[in-house]
Design a protein around this motif. Structure first.
Motif, PDB file in Angstrom:
ATOM      1  N   VAL A  11       0.854  -1.207   0.000  1.00 23.92           N
ATOM      2  CA  VAL A  11       0.000   0.000   0.000  1.00 23.92           C
ATOM      3  C   VAL A  11       0.879   1.242   0.000  1.00 23.92           C
ATOM      4  O   VAL A  11       0.605   2.215  -0.726  1.00 23.92           O
ATOM      5  CB  VAL A  11      -0.954  -0.006   1.218  1.00 23.92           C
ATOM      6  N   GLY A  12       1.950   1.230   0.762  1.00 26.34           N
ATOM      7  CA  GLY A  12       2.867   2.376   0.794  1.00 26.34           C
ATOM      8  C   GLY A  12       3.551   2.606  -0.537  1.00 26.34           C
ATOM      9  O   GLY A  12       3.823   3.752  -0.922  1.00 26.34           O
ATOM     10  N   GLN A  13       3.816   1.550  -1.280  1.00 26.31           N
ATOM     11  CA  GLN A  13       4.453   1.683  -2.596  1.00 26.31           C
ATOM     12  C   GLN A  13       3.507   2.270  -3.631  1.00 26.31           C
ATOM     13  O   GLN A  13       3.947   2.782  -4.659  1.00 26.31           O
ATOM     14  CB  GLN A  13       4.955   0.309  -3.085  1.00 26.31           C
ATOM     15  N   SER A  14       2.220   2.220  -3.364  1.00 25.62           N
ATOM     16  CA  SER A  14       1.258   2.772  -4.321  1.00 25.62           C
ATOM     17  C   SER A  14       1.174   4.296  -4.250  1.00 25.62           C
ATOM     18  O   SER A  14       0.588   4.922  -5.125  1.00 25.62           O
ATOM     19  CB  SER A  14      -0.126   2.163  -4.081  1.00 25.62           C
ATOM     20  N   ARG A  15       1.751   4.899  -3.235  1.00 26.06           N
ATOM     21  CA  ARG A  15       1.761   6.363  -3.111  1.00 26.06           C
ATOM     22  C   ARG A  15       2.714   6.953  -4.141  1.00 26.06           C
ATOM     23  O   ARG A  15       3.714   6.346  -4.508  1.00 26.06           O
ATOM     24  CB  ARG A  15       2.216   6.786  -1.710  1.00 26.06           C
ATOM     25  N   SER A  16       2.401   8.149  -4.591  1.00 25.01           N
ATOM     26  CA  SER A  16       3.235   8.775  -5.611  1.00 25.01           C
ATOM     27  C   SER A  16       4.491   9.419  -5.017  1.00 25.01           C
ATOM     28  O   SER A  16       5.521   9.488  -5.679  1.00 25.01           O
ATOM     29  CB  SER A  16       2.423   9.827  -6.388  1.00 25.01           C
ATOM     30  N   GLU A  17       4.435   9.917  -3.806  1.00 24.54           N
ATOM     31  CA  GLU A  17       5.576  10.568  -3.179  1.00 24.54           C
ATOM     32  C   GLU A  17       5.967   9.836  -1.899  1.00 24.54           C
ATOM     33  O   GLU A  17       5.140   9.213  -1.247  1.00 24.54           O
ATOM     34  CB  GLU A  17       5.234  12.017  -2.825  1.00 24.54           C
ATOM     35  N   TYR A  18       7.225   9.935  -1.542  1.00 24.67           N
ATOM     36  CA  TYR A  18       7.770   9.367  -0.303  1.00 24.67           C
ATOM     37  C   TYR A  18       7.430   7.878  -0.141  1.00 24.67           C
ATOM     38  O   TYR A  18       6.954   7.429   0.907  1.00 24.67           O
ATOM     39  CB  TYR A  18       7.261  10.139   0.929  1.00 24.67           C
ATOM     40  N   LYS A  19       7.679   7.099  -1.174  1.00 25.89           N
ATOM     41  CA  LYS A  19       7.353   5.667  -1.149  1.00 25.89           C
ATOM     42  C   LYS A  19       8.020   4.919   0.011  1.00 25.89           C
ATOM     43  O   LYS A  19       7.359   4.153   0.717  1.00 25.89           O
ATOM     44  CB  LYS A  19       7.714   5.009  -2.482  1.00 25.89           C
ATOM     45  N   PRO A  20       9.334   5.101   0.247  1.00 25.73           N
ATOM     46  CA  PRO A  20       9.944   4.358   1.368  1.00 25.73           C
ATOM     47  C   PRO A  20       9.337   4.731   2.726  1.00 25.73           C
ATOM     48  O   PRO A  20       9.141   3.872   3.588  1.00 25.73           O
ATOM     49  CB  PRO A  20      11.422   4.749   1.321  1.00 25.73           C
ATOM     50  N   THR A  21       9.018   6.000   2.907  1.00 27.85           N
ATOM     51  CA  THR A  21       8.455   6.442   4.179  1.00 27.85           C
ATOM     52  C   THR A  21       7.069   5.850   4.401  1.00 27.85           C
ATOM     53  O   THR A  21       6.761   5.309   5.477  1.00 27.85           O
ATOM     54  CB  THR A  21       8.381   7.983   4.224  1.00 27.85           C
TER      55      THR A  21
END
Length: 128
Positions: A11-21
């Protein structure tokens, strides 16, 4: 916990910005939530209490067997006479009857009340 953590990372990888965070944050929160739910629904303290109760019950059964009262004892030869010259070579054996009072499970939906135990010690030859 690992599956929940992996799902949180995806789910975090699906974000466009700050993927590792976001991956770290969602993975950690998902894993912690899974751990809390596991502890809540699969409480090891309840299992420990159940096992302690089972040990107490089995210990009581063992104590009841040890405290069995002998009601009868007889030679296993049932009165047969062993010739004098062979008595030194034979352990004649015996049988005993004990009085007990215990319940035993006999299948899923059946309990058996035991009141007597019979023990047979068979005759045997003595070694020289």
């Amino acid at each position: 916990m690992a599956i929940a953590g992996a799902a949180g990372i995806l789910v975090g990888q699906s974000r466009s910005e700050y993927k590792p965070t976001y991956s770290t944050m969602y993975g950690g929160v998902a894993a912690a939530t899974a751990a809390a739910l596991t502890v809540y629904f699969d409480d090891s303290d309840k299992e420990v209490e159940r096992l302690k109760a089972e040990i107490r019950m089995l210990s009581g059964s063992a104590d009841a067997f040890e405290k069995a009262q002998m009601t009868h004892q007889s030679p296993a030869t049932f009165g047969a006479k062993v010739p004098e010259k062979y008595r030194g070579l034979i352990n004649p054996g015996e049988w005993r009857v004990y009085q007990v009072d215990r319940w035993r499970e006999d299948g899923e939906n059946r309990m058996v009340h035991e009141t007597s135990v019979m023990e047979l010690i068979p005759p045997s030859l003595r070694g020289r």
